[in-house]
Design an enzyme around this catalytic site. Structure first.
Site, PDB file in Angstrom:
ATOM      1  N   LYS A  32       0.853  -1.198   0.000  1.00  0.00           N
ATOM      2  CA  LYS A  32       0.000   0.000   0.000  1.00  0.00           C
ATOM      3  C   LYS A  32       0.876   1.230   0.000  1.00  0.00           C
ATOM      4  O   LYS A  32       1.782   1.349   0.830  1.00  0.00           O
ATOM      5  CB  LYS A  32      -0.887  -0.004   1.255  1.00  0.00           C
ATOM      6  CG  LYS A  32      -1.899   1.126   1.273  1.00  0.00           C
ATOM      7  CD  LYS A  32      -3.166   0.738   0.572  1.00  0.00           C
ATOM      8  CE  LYS A  32      -4.041   1.930   0.230  1.00  0.00           C
ATOM      9  NZ  LYS A  32      -3.658   2.671  -0.988  1.00  0.00           N
TER      10      LYS A  32
ATOM     11  N   SER B 148      -7.308   5.478   3.594  1.00  0.00           N
ATOM     12  CA  SER B 148      -7.296   4.557   2.455  1.00  0.00           C
ATOM     13  C   SER B 148      -7.680   3.149   2.922  1.00  0.00           C
ATOM     14  O   SER B 148      -8.405   2.431   2.230  1.00  0.00           O
ATOM     15  CB  SER B 148      -5.910   4.505   1.813  1.00  0.00           C
ATOM     16  OG  SER B 148      -5.735   5.588   0.925  1.00  0.00           O
TER      17      SER B 148
ATOM     18  N   GLY C  36      -3.028   8.136  -4.558  1.00  0.00           N
ATOM     19  CA  GLY C  36      -2.382   9.306  -5.138  1.00  0.00           C
ATOM     20  C   GLY C  36      -1.178   9.755  -4.339  1.00  0.00           C
ATOM     21  O   GLY C  36      -0.891   9.259  -3.257  1.00  0.00           O
ATOM     22  N   ASP C  37      -0.466  10.700  -4.891  1.00  0.00           N
ATOM     23  CA  ASP C  37       0.637  11.403  -4.216  1.00  0.00           C
ATOM     24  C   ASP C  37       0.879  12.647  -5.074  1.00  0.00           C
ATOM     25  O   ASP C  37      -0.036  13.059  -5.824  1.00  0.00           O
ATOM     26  CB  ASP C  37       1.875  10.499  -4.122  1.00  0.00           C
ATOM     27  CG  ASP C  37       2.967  11.066  -3.198  1.00  0.00           C
ATOM     28  OD1 ASP C  37       2.864  10.887  -1.976  1.00  0.00           O
ATOM     29  OD2 ASP C  37       3.918  11.710  -3.693  1.00  0.00           O
TER      30      ASP C  37
ATOM     31  N   LYS D  50       5.549   2.047  -2.885  1.00  0.00           N
ATOM     32  CA  LYS D  50       5.412   3.361  -3.512  1.00  0.00           C
ATOM     33  C   LYS D  50       5.714   3.202  -4.985  1.00  0.00           C
ATOM     34  O   LYS D  50       6.417   2.271  -5.382  1.00  0.00           O
ATOM     35  CB  LYS D  50       6.398   4.358  -2.886  1.00  0.00           C
ATOM     36  CG  LYS D  50       6.003   5.797  -3.064  1.00  0.00           C
ATOM     37  CD  LYS D  50       4.929   6.233  -2.082  1.00  0.00           C
ATOM     38  CE  LYS D  50       4.459   7.639  -2.380  1.00  0.00           C
ATOM     39  NZ  LYS D  50       3.551   8.141  -1.333  1.00  0.00           N
TER      40      LYS D  50
ATOM     41  N   ASN E 170      -2.930  18.727  -2.468  1.00  0.00           N
ATOM     42  CA  ASN E 170      -3.932  18.028  -1.678  1.00  0.00           C
ATOM     43  C   ASN E 170      -3.694  18.174  -0.165  1.00  0.00           C
ATOM     44  O   ASN E 170      -4.610  18.537   0.581  1.00  0.00           O
ATOM     45  CB  ASN E 170      -3.935  16.546  -2.083  1.00  0.00           C
ATOM     46  CG  ASN E 170      -4.841  15.716  -1.215  1.00  0.00           C
ATOM     47  OD1 ASN E 170      -4.394  15.122  -0.248  1.00  0.00           O
ATOM     48  ND2 ASN E 170      -6.127  15.697  -1.524  1.00  0.00           N
TER      49      ASN E 170
ATOM     50  N   THR F  59      -5.234  13.446   4.654  1.00  0.00           N
ATOM     51  CA  THR F  59      -3.837  13.675   5.047  1.00  0.00           C
ATOM     52  C   THR F  59      -3.690  15.045   5.708  1.00  0.00           C
ATOM     53  O   THR F  59      -3.071  15.179   6.780  1.00  0.00           O
ATOM     54  CB  THR F  59      -2.901  13.542   3.832  1.00  0.00           C
ATOM     55  OG1 THR F  59      -3.172  12.304   3.187  1.00  0.00           O
ATOM     56  CG2 THR F  59      -1.453  13.580   4.258  1.00  0.00           C
TER      57      THR F  59
ATOM     58  N   LYS G  77       5.008   3.735   8.586  1.00  0.00           N
ATOM     59  CA  LYS G  77       3.812   4.572   8.723  1.00  0.00           C
ATOM     60  C   LYS G  77       2.562   3.701   8.734  1.00  0.00           C
ATOM     61  O   LYS G  77       1.687   3.843   9.588  1.00  0.00           O
ATOM     62  CB  LYS G  77       3.754   5.557   7.554  1.00  0.00           C
ATOM     63  CG  LYS G  77       2.545   6.474   7.585  1.00  0.00           C
ATOM     64  CD  LYS G  77       2.342   7.195   6.282  1.00  0.00           C
ATOM     65  CE  LYS G  77       3.615   7.896   5.855  1.00  0.00           C
ATOM     66  NZ  LYS G  77       3.396   8.772   4.679  1.00  0.00           N
TER      67      LYS G  77
ATOM     68  N   GLN H 122       6.951   4.134   4.103  1.00  0.00           N
ATOM     69  CA  GLN H 122       5.554   3.700   4.101  1.00  0.00           C
ATOM     70  C   GLN H 122       5.349   2.442   4.951  1.00  0.00           C
ATOM     71  O   GLN H 122       4.299   2.259   5.560  1.00  0.00           O
ATOM     72  CB  GLN H 122       5.120   3.439   2.654  1.00  0.00           C
ATOM     73  CG  GLN H 122       3.628   3.425   2.437  1.00  0.00           C
ATOM     74  CD  GLN H 122       3.014   4.803   2.261  1.00  0.00           C
ATOM     75  OE1 GLN H 122       3.545   5.622   1.530  1.00  0.00           O
ATOM     76  NE2 GLN H 122       1.913   5.060   2.932  1.00  0.00           N
TER      77      GLN H 122
HETATM   78  P1  NDP Z   1       0.179  17.574  -4.744  1.00  0.00           P
HETATM   79  O1  NDP Z   1       0.731  17.221  -6.069  1.00  0.00           O
HETATM   80  O2  NDP Z   1      -1.289  17.688  -4.586  1.00  0.00           O
HETATM   81  O3  NDP Z   1       0.833  18.940  -4.252  1.00  0.00           O
HETATM   82  C1  NDP Z   1       2.219  19.082  -4.132  1.00  0.00           C
HETATM   83  C2  NDP Z   1       2.525  20.503  -3.748  1.00  0.00           C
HETATM   84  O4  NDP Z   1       3.903  20.595  -3.414  1.00  0.00           O
HETATM   85  C3  NDP Z   1       2.296  21.485  -4.885  1.00  0.00           C
HETATM   86  O5  NDP Z   1       1.928  22.710  -4.339  1.00  0.00           O
HETATM   87  C4  NDP Z   1       3.665  21.557  -5.536  1.00  0.00           C
HETATM   88  O6  NDP Z   1       3.921  22.751  -6.249  1.00  0.00           O
HETATM   89  C5  NDP Z   1       4.553  21.489  -4.317  1.00  0.00           C
HETATM   90  N1  NDP Z   1       5.861  20.951  -4.696  1.00  0.00           N
HETATM   91  C6  NDP Z   1       6.121  19.795  -5.335  1.00  0.00           C
HETATM   92  N2  NDP Z   1       7.431  19.653  -5.540  1.00  0.00           N
HETATM   93  C7  NDP Z   1       8.002  20.751  -5.022  1.00  0.00           C
HETATM   94  C8  NDP Z   1       9.324  21.204  -4.915  1.00  0.00           C
HETATM   95  N3  NDP Z   1      10.333  20.474  -5.387  1.00  0.00           N
HETATM   96  N4  NDP Z   1       9.550  22.389  -4.286  1.00  0.00           N
HETATM   97  C9  NDP Z   1       8.521  23.117  -3.792  1.00  0.00           C
HETATM   98  N5  NDP Z   1       7.240  22.741  -3.860  1.00  0.00           N
HETATM   99  C10 NDP Z   1       6.999  21.583  -4.465  1.00  0.00           C
HETATM  100  O7  NDP Z   1       0.790  16.503  -3.719  1.00  0.00           O
HETATM  101  P2  NDP Z   1       0.261  16.097  -2.281  1.00  0.00           P
HETATM  102  O8  NDP Z   1      -0.299  17.281  -1.587  1.00  0.00           O
HETATM  103  O9  NDP Z   1      -0.553  14.879  -2.419  1.00  0.00           O
HETATM  104  O10 NDP Z   1       1.619  15.648  -1.563  1.00  0.00           O
HETATM  105  C11 NDP Z   1       2.455  16.572  -0.847  1.00  0.00           C
HETATM  106  C12 NDP Z   1       3.379  15.800   0.080  1.00  0.00           C
HETATM  107  O11 NDP Z   1       2.588  15.037   1.003  1.00  0.00           O
HETATM  108  C13 NDP Z   1       4.298  14.782  -0.591  1.00  0.00           C
HETATM  109  O12 NDP Z   1       5.502  14.707   0.141  1.00  0.00           O
HETATM  110  C14 NDP Z   1       3.536  13.468  -0.434  1.00  0.00           C
HETATM  111  O13 NDP Z   1       4.390  12.364  -0.511  1.00  0.00           O
HETATM  112  C15 NDP Z   1       2.982  13.666   0.958  1.00  0.00           C
HETATM  113  N6  NDP Z   1       1.835  12.827   1.284  1.00  0.00           N
HETATM  114  C16 NDP Z   1       0.686  12.873   0.541  1.00  0.00           C
HETATM  115  C17 NDP Z   1      -0.389  12.092   0.877  1.00  0.00           C
HETATM  116  C18 NDP Z   1      -1.687  12.189   0.179  1.00  0.00           C
HETATM  117  O14 NDP Z   1      -2.658  11.578   0.654  1.00  0.00           O
HETATM  118  N7  NDP Z   1      -1.799  12.926  -0.920  1.00  0.00           N
HETATM  119  C19 NDP Z   1      -0.302  11.120   1.992  1.00  0.00           C
HETATM  120  C20 NDP Z   1       0.905  11.235   2.779  1.00  0.00           C
HETATM  121  C21 NDP Z   1       1.930  12.033   2.406  1.00  0.00           C
HETATM  122  P3  NDP Z   1       3.985  22.736  -7.854  1.00  0.00           P
HETATM  123  O15 NDP Z   1       2.551  22.765  -8.294  1.00  0.00           O
HETATM  124  O16 NDP Z   1       4.758  23.968  -8.214  1.00  0.00           O
HETATM  125  O17 NDP Z   1       4.707  21.485  -8.270  1.00  0.00           O
END
Ligand code: NDP
Length: 496
Positions: free
Chosen positions: A141, A428, A216-217, A177, A292, A261, A165, A162
């Site tokens: 997962k 999830s 997703g991620d 992943k 997200n 999250t 967690k 993961q």
């Molecule tokens: P999204 O794609 O929805 O959003 C990612 C955000 O982070 C965007 O605003 C993006 O900006 C920014 N970002 C990405 N790369 C960079 C970078 N190199 N420098 C600065 N900003 C950056 O992803 P999520 O919100 O789903 O995920 C965010 C984090 O949370 C990740 O680390 C993910 O692994 C973690 N996570 C997510 C979960 C989930 O349920 N979605 C669960 C647990 C952890 P831009 O649009 O400019 O790329």
């Protein structure tokens, strides 16, 4: 942090040299508990067993030698292994059972070609990944990430984290992943769909509700999950709801999974503050990202009476002292898929800072929710100087090891991602339960369950930290509690 500095930090912590260990143990023995394999009792005496420090050093040495070009993976392995020495001391059977040696090697790694045709008729080729790290507690997962920075090191670090967690959530889910170096930015819907279909044309054979369940991620949201699930359904001729989580609520998805999250990270902050008789009410909160996790962390912080004042993307950040307007942020990022600078352009009183991270803005609570290593030593110093009370990782590994050390030594409450962002994967697992039972729970019911799970995750990490002599250290607590559960299951299930 690069590989050399990761290794330097470890050597400073652990003075045991690999050479000395190898001298004493030319071939580190793998002992099995007689209860798990009666026909093969251990032949080595207790004095021949490795100490926990020696065992950790040996495993780190092997991981570094085997994966020299994977800095993020090495960083994640160091972070976990360096914190679980007390667990190994209390459980020598984990050392003897070779738990660490097995855990750092994924059960399976899948790399594949993803060919697709863009809107101009040109052929494009991306690389696809799925690293199935551990299925000892349940089906693999973990999410899928579409981002140009994706490589094997990033996917392995995420898959490794993961495992622990998912164990910490108390649910029956293993760790994995996946993703691709595909960049969804600027691509049309038709291109996204064609890419997702090609990606799934290969990956489907490795997935299934009892085998491996992605979500997703970064770069994989509701739209991508729809296309991926649709293609799985077509190529397998099965409407197998439980093979993907994060689905639309109208077609098998769970209420609150989208919010889980971000909401969960805020609930975790409330739990940490609650230990000290405080709440989020009236506090200024700094959040990075605008995807997200960030959007729903901002949403929940507002609902609980805090003022979330920042949001960011990879171009820069906005600060809005009146509190981020979630509806406007969602319109800009989720509907228009525009840059964060648009927020400041449309919101009176908000300011945009190009090419910087939001940690220079004075806040009481920080929730980094964008990406790995986005909060470093300098950022930690700025947060501490401005009197930050708590930091909770909404993203995976957003804080560098040096930043974590600084924050913890300054007495800042620090919630690592394995605990603070576990609400997503925990929900999830709730989605999988609903799919299996063909039920749908209400939003309020699901949110109440999420809140209870985050309280349990907090308590498991908090209590493990106390048990292992590091009260208040949620890094040690989360890693130890997650690791213990996985290690017991691995011993019980034999050498697999
Ligand atoms: P999204 O794609 O929805 O959003 C990612 C955000 O982070 C965007 O605003 C993006 O900006 C920014 N970002 C990405 N790369 C960079 C970078 N190199 N420098 C600065 N900003 C950056 O992803 P999520 O919100 O789903 O995920 C965010 C984090 O949370 C990740 O680390 C993910 O692994 C973690 N996570 C997510 C979960 C989930 O349920 N979605 C669960 C647990 C952890 P831009 O649009 O400019 O790329």
């Amino acid at each position: 942090m690069d590989v050399a500095s990761v290794a330097a930090v470890t050597r400073a912590i652990d003075a045991v040299t690999v050479d000395r260990v190898k001298e004493r143990h030319p071939r580190a023995p793998l002992h099995l508990e007689s209860s798990t394999m009666p026909s093969a009792p251990s032949t080595a005496s207790a004095t021949e067993s490795l100490t926990s420090a020696e065992s950790i050093r040996l495993v780190l040495d092997t991981v570094e030698a085997r994966n020299p070009n994977e800095p993020e993976f090495l960083q994640a392995v160091h972070e976990v292994l360096e914190s679980i020495s007390p667990v190994l001391e209390a459980h020598p059977e984990f050392v003897d059972g070779g738990i660490l040696e097995r855990l750092v090697e994924p059960e399976r790694q899948i790399l594949f070609r993803v060919p697709w045709v863009d809107d101009a008729g040109r052929l494009q080729v991306n690389r696809g990944f799925r690293v199935q790290f551990s299925s000892v507690l349940g089906p693999y997962k973990g999410g899928l990430r579409f981002h140009p920075s994706v490589n094997l090191s990033i996917i392995k670090f995420l898959g490794f984290e993961q495992i622990f967690k998912n164990a910490l959530t108390g649910q029956g889910i293993g760790g994995a992943k996946g993703g691709s170096d595909f960049d969804p930015h600027g691509r049309s819907n038709a291109e996204i769909m064609r890419f997702c279909q090609s990606f799934m044309n290969e990956l489907y054979r490795h997935l299934g509700e009892h085998t491996d369940v992605p979500a997703g991620d970064i770069g994989v949201g509701a739209r991508e999950i729809g296309y991926l699930f649709g293609q799985y359904r077509k190529v397998t001729n099965r409407h197998e709801s439980g093979m993907f989580t994060g689905k639309g609520v109208q077609w098998g998805g769970a209420e609150v999974r989208t919010e889980a999250t971000g909401y969960g990270a805020v609930f975790f902050v409330e739990e940490m503050l609650g230990v000290h008789g405080e709440t989020l009410h009236g506090k200024r909160v700094g959040i990075s990202g605008s995807g997200n996790v960030a959007i729903y962390a901002i949403d929940k912080a507002r609902q609980l009476g805090a003022t979330p004042v920042t949001a960011s993307d990879s171009s820069g950040y906005v600060v809005d002292d009146a509190g981020i307007d979630v509806d406007l942020l969602r319109q800009i990022k989720e509907v228009e898929r525009a840059r964060i600078s648009e927020y400041a352009a449309r919101r009176p009183g908000a300011r945009y800072v190009e090419g910087a991270r939001p940690w220079e803005v004075p806040v009481d609570v920080a929730i980094p929710s964008a990406t790995q290593n986005e909060l470093d030593q300098g950022d930690a110093r700025a947060l501490i100087a401005n009197g930050v009370r708590a930091v909770a990782e909404g993203a995976n590994m957003p804080s560098t090891p040096e930043a974590i050390e600084l924050l913890q030594s300054a007495g800042v409450l620090f919630g690592p991602g394995k605990a603070a962002n576990a609400g997503g994967v925990a929900t999830s697992a709730l989605e999988m339960s609903q799919n299996a039972a063909r039920q749908r729970w209400s939003f309020d019911d699901s949110e109440a369950k999420l809140r209870a799970i985050m309280a349990d995750v907090h308590d498991a990490a908090f209590q493990a930290a106390e048990r292992y002599g590091r009260p208040g250290d949620y890094v040690v607590g989360a890693n130890s509690a997650g690791f213990e559960r996985v290690a017991h299951a691995m011993l019980a299930q034999g050498v697999i």
